[in-house]
Write a protein that holds these residues in place. Structure first.
Motif, short mmCIF file in Angstrom:
data_model
loop_
_atom_site.label_atom_id
_atom_site.label_comp_id
_atom_site.label_asym_id
_atom_site.label_seq_id
_atom_site.Cartn_x
_atom_site.Cartn_y
_atom_site.Cartn_z
N ASP A 1 -6.08 18.44 -5.74
CA ASP A 1 -4.64 18.48 -5.96
C ASP A 1 -4.03 17.08 -5.87
OD1 ASP A 1 -5.20 18.68 -3.06
OD2 ASP A 1 -3.02 18.80 -2.86
N ALA A 2 -4.52 16.27 -4.95
CA ALA A 2 -4.01 14.90 -4.81
C ALA A 2 -4.38 14.06 -6.02
CB ALA A 2 -4.55 14.27 -3.54
N ALA A 3 -5.59 14.26 -6.53
CA ALA A 3 -6.01 13.52 -7.72
C ALA A 3 -5.14 13.85 -8.92
CB ALA A 3 -7.48 13.82 -8.02
N ASN A 4 -4.67 15.08 -8.99
CA ASN A 4 -3.77 15.48 -10.08
C ASN A 4 -2.35 14.95 -9.86
OD1 ASN A 4 -5.76 16.89 -11.48
ND2 ASN A 4 -5.40 18.77 -10.32
N ARG A 5 -1.88 15.01 -8.61
CA ARG A 5 -0.50 14.61 -8.32
C ARG A 5 -0.29 13.10 -8.39
NH1 ARG A 5 0.02 17.18 -2.69
NH2 ARG A 5 1.93 15.91 -2.57
N ILE B 1 0.86 -1.18 0.00
CA ILE B 1 0.00 0.00 0.00
C ILE B 1 0.90 1.24 0.00
CG2 ILE B 1 -1.92 1.18 1.11
CD1 ILE B 1 -2.63 -1.68 0.38
N ILE B 2 0.81 2.05 -1.04
CA ILE B 2 1.67 3.23 -1.19
C ILE B 2 0.81 4.49 -1.21
CG2 ILE B 2 3.41 4.38 -2.61
CD1 ILE B 2 3.97 1.72 -3.95
N GLY B 3 1.26 5.52 -0.51
CA GLY B 3 0.59 6.81 -0.58
C GLY B 3 1.00 7.56 -1.82
N GLY B 4 0.02 8.03 -2.58
CA GLY B 4 0.34 8.82 -3.76
C GLY B 4 0.82 10.21 -3.42
N CYS B 5 0.63 10.61 -2.16
CA CYS B 5 1.14 11.88 -1.64
C CYS B 5 1.08 11.78 -0.13
CB CYS B 5 0.32 13.07 -2.16
SG CYS B 5 -1.41 13.03 -1.68
N ARG C 1 1.08 -7.18 -5.29
CA ARG C 1 -0.16 -6.46 -5.62
C ARG C 1 -0.07 -5.08 -4.97
NH1 ARG C 1 -3.39 -11.18 -6.39
NH2 ARG C 1 -1.92 -12.58 -7.44
N ILE C 2 -0.53 -4.05 -5.68
CA ILE C 2 -0.31 -2.68 -5.23
C ILE C 2 -1.62 -1.89 -5.18
CG2 ILE C 2 0.82 -0.49 -5.80
CD1 ILE C 2 3.07 -2.03 -7.02
N ALA C 3 -1.74 -1.09 -4.12
CA ALA C 3 -2.79 -0.08 -4.04
C ALA C 3 -2.11 1.26 -3.78
CB ALA C 3 -3.78 -0.39 -2.93
N VAL C 4 -2.55 2.30 -4.47
CA VAL C 4 -2.04 3.66 -4.27
C VAL C 4 -3.15 4.47 -3.63
CG1 VAL C 4 -1.17 5.74 -5.39
CG2 VAL C 4 -0.49 3.50 -6.26
N THR C 5 -2.86 5.11 -2.50
CA THR C 5 -3.89 5.84 -1.76
C THR C 5 -3.67 7.34 -1.85
OG1 THR C 5 -2.66 5.87 0.33
CG2 THR C 5 -4.01 3.92 -0.12
N ILE C 6 -4.78 8.07 -1.95
CA ILE C 6 -4.73 9.54 -1.95
C ILE C 6 -5.92 10.05 -1.15
CG2 ILE C 6 -3.55 9.72 -4.17
CD1 ILE C 6 -6.31 10.46 -5.40
N PRO C 7 -5.81 11.27 -0.59
CA PRO C 7 -6.98 11.89 0.02
C PRO C 7 -7.91 12.41 -1.07
CG PRO C 7 -5.12 13.38 0.12
CD PRO C 7 -4.59 12.09 -0.45
N ALA C 8 -9.16 12.59 -0.73
CA ALA C 8 -10.15 13.04 -1.70
C ALA C 8 -10.04 14.56 -1.89
CB ALA C 8 -11.56 12.66 -1.24
N ARG C 9 -8.96 14.96 -2.57
CA ARG C 9 -8.74 16.37 -2.88
C ARG C 9 -8.33 16.49 -4.34
NH1 ARG C 9 -4.82 16.36 1.37
NH2 ARG C 9 -3.34 17.00 -0.26
#
Length: 275
Positions: free
Chosen positions: A172-176, A31-35, A162-170
């Protein structure tokens, strides 16, 4: 010894996987944070908790400096030992040393925490996962927010990860997150990114659903998108107790587990975009 030649140390390269007589029944999950603040830790704990009734799941702190995985998730027992101390206990049987190093959640999931010291020589998060798999455990790794972390790269090269990338529902995060996905695609190949799931964590009760829009935007590139709803129990930032989560939150984590680990045969519908 004089007159004898010391055995040469084999060149194992940068990736070392333990040899098994039979393949593990499930792959490691990363599980990786996208930001920063993307929810990788809570997603790791949530997924590990939802599958704990079926397998012996272990949430592993794979962050470079050691994160708060055990502090957030060990509501039953917080172990004093760390990942490094377990790996360094060569004189103790692996299973016994591991048991003393596990923190426990009331959901049944175990947690391996780490500190800021380096892993012992030749160890990486990939070899840690192989050791856990050899003990019959299912590793779910919290990789933090850096896909470029040195300890994680051998795991990204693991043939079955197997990979999941997590981001907050914002916005800027969706773009980054496109930068993280592009890096995974360019460095590790299209087969890895094609099986990657994007997880969107709502950290406010007022953020709109965005899964449908992101699914349309990234459709055909990644596998799918899951939204984790806003949950007051997660928002307080204290130790997480699985049964205190909203049913919708537990379902989202179960949906993620169903998609990433179909080998478990979890009941219910296959993953669909939530939004």
């Amino acid at each position: 010894m004089q007159g004898a030649h010391a055995a040469a140390v084999p060149d194992l390269g940068t990736i070392v996987h333990l040899v098994r007589s039979d393949p593990p029944p499930w792959p490691p999950v990363l599980i990786i944070g996208g930001c920063g603040g993307g929810g990788a830790t809570t997603t790791t704990l949530g997924m590990a908790s939802q599958i704990a009734d079926l397998v012996c799941s272990v949430a592993v702190d794979g962050t470079a400096a050691g994160g708060d995985l055990a502090l957030r998730g060990a509501d039953l027992r917080f172990a004093g030992s760390t990942l490094q101390s377990w790996l360094a206990t060569a004189s103790t049987p692996a299973g016994a040393a591991l048991r003393s190093s596990l923190s426990l959640a009331s959901s049944g999931a175990a947690i391996v925490r780490r500190d800021a010291s380096a892993l012992p020589r030749r160890e990486t998060i990939a070899t840690v996962c192989d050791r856990l798999l050899a003990e019959g455990l299912a590793p779910i790794v919290d990789g933090g927010a850096s896909v470029a972390a040195r300890d994680l790269r051998p795991l990204l090269d693991h043939p079955d990860v197997r990979i999941a990338v997590t981001i907050p529902a914002r916005m800027d995060a969706a773009n980054r997150v496109a930068i993280t996905l592009r890096q995974l695609d360019e460095e590790f190949g299209e087969s890895l990114i094609a099986s990657t799931v994007l997880v969107i964590s709502h950290q406010s009760a007022h953020t709109p659903t965005v899964a449908a829009a992101l699914s349309q935007h990234y459709g055909g590139w990644i596998s799918g998108v899951i939204e984790v709803p806003f949950d007051p129990h997660l928002a307080i930032g204290r130790t997480i107790t699985n049964h205190a989560l909203l049913p919708e939150t537990r379902w989202a984590y179960l949906d993620l587990a169903r998609w990433l680990l179909p080998e478990l045969g979890l009941p219910g519908e296959e993953m669909a975009t939530h939004g």
